[in-house]
Every structure is written in C-alpha cells, then in structure tokens.
Motif scaffolding. Structure first.
Motif, PDB file in Angstrom:
ATOM      1  N   ILE A   1       0.876  -1.186  -0.043  1.00 34.95           N
ATOM      2  CA  ILE A   1      -0.095   0.041  -0.193  1.00 34.95           C
ATOM      3  C   ILE A   1       1.067   1.201   0.056  1.00 34.95           C
ATOM      4  O   ILE A   1       0.569   2.141  -0.745  1.00 34.95           O
ATOM      5  CB  ILE A   1      -1.114  -0.014   1.048  1.00 34.95           C
ATOM      6  CG1 ILE A   1      -2.068  -0.965   1.004  1.00 34.95           C
ATOM      7  CG2 ILE A   1      -1.396   1.533   1.418  1.00 34.95           C
ATOM      8  CD1 ILE A   1      -2.960  -1.189   2.095  1.00 34.95           C
ATOM      9  N   ASP A   2       1.803   1.077   0.950  1.00 39.38           N
ATOM     10  CA  ASP A   2       2.867   2.346   0.837  1.00 39.38           C
ATOM     11  C   ASP A   2       3.319   2.716  -0.715  1.00 39.38           C
ATOM     12  O   ASP A   2       3.287   4.074  -0.910  1.00 39.38           O
ATOM     13  CB  ASP A   2       3.912   2.074   1.906  1.00 39.38           C
ATOM     14  CG  ASP A   2       3.314   2.460   3.320  1.00 39.38           C
ATOM     15  OD1 ASP A   2       2.351   2.670   3.573  1.00 39.38           O
ATOM     16  OD2 ASP A   2       4.570   2.276   4.198  1.00 39.38           O
ATOM     17  N   ASN A   3       3.774   1.842  -1.324  1.00 41.30           N
ATOM     18  CA  ASN A   3       4.443   2.100  -2.489  1.00 41.30           C
ATOM     19  C   ASN A   3       3.219   2.480  -3.571  1.00 41.30           C
ATOM     20  O   ASN A   3       3.690   3.522  -4.242  1.00 41.30           O
ATOM     21  CB  ASN A   3       5.102   0.665  -2.955  1.00 41.30           C
ATOM     22  CG  ASN A   3       5.988   0.155  -2.214  1.00 41.30           C
ATOM     23  OD1 ASN A   3       6.787   0.825  -1.649  1.00 41.30           O
ATOM     24  ND2 ASN A   3       6.223  -1.241  -2.080  1.00 41.30           N
ATOM     25  N   ARG A   4       2.174   2.215  -3.654  1.00 41.50           N
ATOM     26  CA  ARG A   4       1.153   2.530  -4.452  1.00 41.50           C
ATOM     27  C   ARG A   4       0.652   3.892  -3.921  1.00 41.50           C
ATOM     28  O   ARG A   4       0.481   4.845  -4.968  1.00 41.50           O
ATOM     29  CB  ARG A   4      -0.150   1.535  -4.306  1.00 41.50           C
ATOM     30  CG  ARG A   4       0.104   0.268  -4.792  1.00 41.50           C
ATOM     31  CD  ARG A   4      -1.147  -0.372  -4.805  1.00 41.50           C
ATOM     32  NE  ARG A   4      -0.959  -1.665  -5.086  1.00 41.50           N
ATOM     33  CZ  ARG A   4      -2.203  -2.601  -5.394  1.00 41.50           C
ATOM     34  NH1 ARG A   4      -3.493  -2.184  -5.460  1.00 41.50           N
ATOM     35  NH2 ARG A   4      -1.893  -4.172  -5.855  1.00 41.50           N
ATOM     36  N   VAL A   5       0.629   4.280  -2.651  1.00 44.08           N
ATOM     37  CA  VAL A   5      -0.033   5.618  -2.213  1.00 44.08           C
ATOM     38  C   VAL A   5       1.190   6.650  -2.725  1.00 44.08           C
ATOM     39  O   VAL A   5       1.145   7.762  -3.226  1.00 44.08           O
ATOM     40  CB  VAL A   5      -0.002   5.556  -0.763  1.00 44.08           C
ATOM     41  CG1 VAL A   5      -0.207   7.086  -0.102  1.00 44.08           C
ATOM     42  CG2 VAL A   5      -1.125   4.887  -0.354  1.00 44.08           C
ATOM     43  N   ILE A   6       2.634   6.260  -2.424  1.00 45.83           N
ATOM     44  CA  ILE A   6       3.811   7.160  -2.952  1.00 45.83           C
ATOM     45  C   ILE A   6       3.544   7.449  -4.490  1.00 45.83           C
ATOM     46  O   ILE A   6       3.738   8.515  -4.749  1.00 45.83           O
ATOM     47  CB  ILE A   6       5.073   6.635  -2.478  1.00 45.83           C
ATOM     48  CG1 ILE A   6       5.230   6.787  -0.916  1.00 45.83           C
ATOM     49  CG2 ILE A   6       6.310   7.289  -3.157  1.00 45.83           C
ATOM     50  CD1 ILE A   6       6.371   5.926  -0.310  1.00 45.83           C
ATOM     51  N   THR A   7       3.454   6.378  -5.196  1.00 47.77           N
ATOM     52  CA  THR A   7       3.377   6.372  -6.490  1.00 47.77           C
ATOM     53  C   THR A   7       2.240   7.254  -7.240  1.00 47.77           C
ATOM     54  O   THR A   7       2.502   8.334  -7.976  1.00 47.77           O
ATOM     55  CB  THR A   7       3.323   5.190  -7.080  1.00 47.77           C
ATOM     56  OG1 THR A   7       4.443   4.251  -6.973  1.00 47.77           O
ATOM     57  CG2 THR A   7       3.389   5.298  -9.071  1.00 47.77           C
ATOM     58  N   GLU A   8       1.214   7.194  -6.521  1.00 45.75           N
ATOM     59  CA  GLU A   8      -0.142   8.076  -6.962  1.00 45.75           C
ATOM     60  C   GLU A   8       0.078   9.623  -6.480  1.00 45.75           C
ATOM     61  O   GLU A   8      -0.375  10.469  -7.353  1.00 45.75           O
ATOM     62  CB  GLU A   8      -1.426   7.386  -6.309  1.00 45.75           C
ATOM     63  CG  GLU A   8      -1.742   5.931  -7.044  1.00 45.75           C
ATOM     64  CD  GLU A   8      -3.101   5.713  -6.787  1.00 45.75           C
ATOM     65  OE1 GLU A   8      -3.834   6.641  -6.363  1.00 45.75           O
ATOM     66  OE2 GLU A   8      -3.349   4.508  -6.819  1.00 45.75           O
ATOM     67  N   VAL A   9       0.372   9.863  -5.250  1.00 47.47           N
ATOM     68  CA  VAL A   9       0.489  11.226  -4.986  1.00 47.47           C
ATOM     69  C   VAL A   9       1.700  11.788  -5.293  1.00 47.47           C
ATOM     70  O   VAL A   9       1.779  13.010  -5.648  1.00 47.47           O
ATOM     71  CB  VAL A   9       0.675  10.800  -3.160  1.00 47.47           C
ATOM     72  CG1 VAL A   9       0.801  12.382  -2.609  1.00 47.47           C
ATOM     73  CG2 VAL A   9      -0.787  10.325  -2.670  1.00 47.47           C
ATOM     74  N   LEU A  10       2.859  11.347  -5.280  1.00 44.80           N
ATOM     75  CA  LEU A  10       4.410  11.723  -5.548  1.00 44.80           C
ATOM     76  C   LEU A  10       4.683  11.560  -6.877  1.00 44.80           C
ATOM     77  O   LEU A  10       5.773  11.896  -7.418  1.00 44.80           O
ATOM     78  CB  LEU A  10       5.303  11.305  -4.652  1.00 44.80           C
ATOM     79  CG  LEU A  10       4.815  11.969  -3.150  1.00 44.80           C
ATOM     80  CD1 LEU A  10       6.079  11.390  -2.140  1.00 44.80           C
ATOM     81  CD2 LEU A  10       4.935  13.353  -3.179  1.00 44.80           C
ATOM     82  N   ASP A  11       3.987  10.880  -7.797  1.00 39.62           N
ATOM     83  CA  ASP A  11       4.402  10.592  -9.372  1.00 39.62           C
ATOM     84  C   ASP A  11       5.163   9.322  -9.252  1.00 39.62           C
ATOM     85  O   ASP A  11       5.957   9.134  -8.061  1.00 39.62           O
ATOM     86  CB  ASP A  11       4.863  11.859  -9.908  1.00 39.62           C
ATOM     87  CG  ASP A  11       3.820  12.701 -10.354  1.00 39.62           C
ATOM     88  OD1 ASP A  11       2.722  12.648 -10.299  1.00 39.62           O
ATOM     89  OD2 ASP A  11       4.459  13.986 -10.118  1.00 39.62           O
ATOM     90  N   PRO A  12       5.232   8.697 -10.281  1.00 35.13           N
ATOM     91  CA  PRO A  12       6.359   7.498 -10.278  1.00 35.13           C
ATOM     92  C   PRO A  12       7.449   7.661  -9.824  1.00 35.13           C
ATOM     93  O   PRO A  12       7.927   8.755  -9.973  1.00 35.13           O
ATOM     94  CB  PRO A  12       6.093   6.950 -11.869  1.00 35.13           C
ATOM     95  CG  PRO A  12       4.658   7.560 -12.127  1.00 35.13           C
ATOM     96  CD  PRO A  12       4.696   8.856 -11.646  1.00 35.13           C
ATOM     97  N   GLU A  13       8.393   6.603  -9.491  1.00 35.90           N
ATOM     98  CA  GLU A  13       9.732   6.794  -9.259  1.00 35.90           C
ATOM     99  C   GLU A  13      10.705   7.250 -10.324  1.00 35.90           C
ATOM    100  O   GLU A  13      10.393   6.747 -11.390  1.00 35.90           O
ATOM    101  CB  GLU A  13      10.334   5.301  -8.618  1.00 35.90           C
ATOM    102  CG  GLU A  13       9.392   4.825  -7.265  1.00 35.90           C
ATOM    103  CD  GLU A  13       9.800   5.585  -5.954  1.00 35.90           C
ATOM    104  OE1 GLU A  13      10.534   6.645  -6.038  1.00 35.90           O
ATOM    105  OE2 GLU A  13       8.894   5.460  -5.008  1.00 35.90           O
TER     106      GLU A  13
END
Length: 264
Positions: free
Chosen positions: A144-156
């Motif tokens: 979940i953390d990885n998905r949330v970061i990707t959606e809010v802060l854009d892809p890595e």
C-alpha cells in the motif's frame, strides 16, 4: 567502514566553493584572477576553472539551478544523513512513516505548508487503499505504501527509489518482475481510467497548441485583408480627387478659350 562516493563528491564541491569564494570572487580584473593561482593547483587547471566561472555557460547553469531551487516546494530534515542511514539507525518504519519523520520540524509541525498538504494526501490515500483492501483480496497490504507514494508523488525516477538511498533501484527494491508495483483487482480499472484521462488531457493540449498558430495565422490574414481594403479605398479616393481636379482645370481652360474667342 569505507568512505562513500557521496562523501568525496561533497568534499570536492566544498573545495571548489572555497576556491571560488577566496580567489575568484575577489574585486580584481580577470587577468589578475588568472595569475592568482591557488597553491596546490596547476596553472592550466586554474585557468580552465576561472574561464568557466566567467562564462555564459556557467551563468546559464546557475540560473537553471536557482530556478529549480525556487520550484522546490518542500525539503526533508535528514540533512546530510541519507534516508538509508535514517532507516538503519532506528526501528523499522514504512516509507510513508519515513516521509512523515523526515519532513517535520523539531516541534513536530510540517516543514512547509506544501509538505503538510502532501502528508494529508498521503494519509487520505492510504486510508482509501486500506478500505479497499478490506473487501478486495487482490490488494497487497504490504504494498500500500508503494502505491500511495506513486499516486501522490508521481512514479519513481528511473534508477532510484524514494527514501531508500542513492544506491537502491527499482529492481533491487521491488524485484525483477515489479509485480507489487502494479495495481490489481478493483484498482486496475481506476488505473486504466487515470491513464485514459492523462491521454485525453495530452490530446486536448496538443489540439490547443495546433489551433493557436492557426488562429494567429487567420488573424494575421484578416488584418492584411483589412489593410488591403483600406488601401484600395484610399487609392480610389485619391484617383477620384485627381479626376475632379483635372475636370475643374479643363472647365476653366474652356471658359478662358471661349472668352478669348469673343474678343476676336
């Protein structure tokens, strides 16, 4: 413990900054700066450095750096300590928790209002995913953390992972398949819709960019046509005025001839 590459890079940047401050920024002429070679430095190296610092390329690069810094909305509080060290020196925490820790002041308040807004978005998005996970068995709770970061802060960014240090990349963190990076179950439709929306926005933007030059060209064409018609009217008016003047002079000449004929 071996000294990292980052340590030497910082040492080199600090050294250049010191040289620039103590030797280049003096209120002397360029020739004097070139002659004032710092001890321990070869003349050709110093001359190359001085010419670069005095060049337009350096000014452009500095301008870009200043502009990028102004656009940075929030910074972390880890200082020179990497996120990887922050992780290893404390209890195990998730990526979202680490973001929260590293973007707060000592008093506990967010570094900036923008950082506070990001934290709220991360918190809300995580709660949304946890609600979905309670009814959707396809959602991986650990991811979940990885998905949330990707959606809010854009892809890595390619080649690195946020909050994991500069030496960790996507393959090392997510695995070669990176399956846990991908949405599944009920989230797949939402992800597809998000991509479609992005494509639609891009297409709309492209159409607008294409339409703008056409509109400008049409406007220029209309302006040229208007000026042409004004010129035509002006030429016709001038021609009519000349014709009227010639007619007046002709009539005057006829009267003069008639008068002379009467005298004879």
């Amino acid at each position: 413990m071996p000294i990292s590459r980052r340590h030497w890079e910082k040492k080199w940047r600090d050294h250049k900054s010191t040289l620039k401050k103590e030797y280049f920024k003096k209120d002397i002429s360029l020739e004097e700066k070139l002659q004032n070679v710092p001890s321990g430095m070869l003349r050709y190296q110093w001359e190359d450095a001085v010419r670069f610092w005095n060049s337009k390329k350096r000014e452009d690069r500095e301008r870009v750096g200043t502009s990028s810094k102004q656009k940075q909305k929030f910074t972390h509080t880890a200082g020179s300590k990497s996120f990887a060290c922050e992780l290893s020196s404390s209890q195990k925490v998730g990526r979202l928790q680490l973001f929260d820790i590293a973007h707060r002041k000592k008093g506990g308040s967010p570094m900036t209002s923008e950082a506070g807004e990001i934290m709220e978005k991360l918190k809300d998005k995580k709660a949304e995913y946890e609600t979905i996970a309670s009814t959707d068995s396809f959602v991986n709770l650990e991811d979940i953390d990885n998905r949330v970061i990707t959606e809010v802060l854009d892809p890595e960014t390619y080649g690195q992972i946020r909050f994991q240090g500069s030496s960790v990349n996507q393959t090392q963190y997510f695995g070669s398949s990176s399956q846990q990076y991908m949405p599944s179950g009920s989230q797949a439709q939402a992800e597809v819709q998000r991509v479609r929306d992005q494509i639609a926005q891009t297409q709309a933007s492209t159409v607008e960019q294409i339409a703008q030059p056409k509109a400008k060209a049409a406007s220029r064409e209309a302006e040229v046509q208007r000026k042409y018609e004004e010129l035509q009217l002006q030429l016709r008016a001038e021609a009519a005025a000349r014709e009227a003047e010639q007619s007046r002079k002709y009539n005057e000449l006829q009267l003069q001839l008639q008068s002379m004929m009467k005298m004879f």
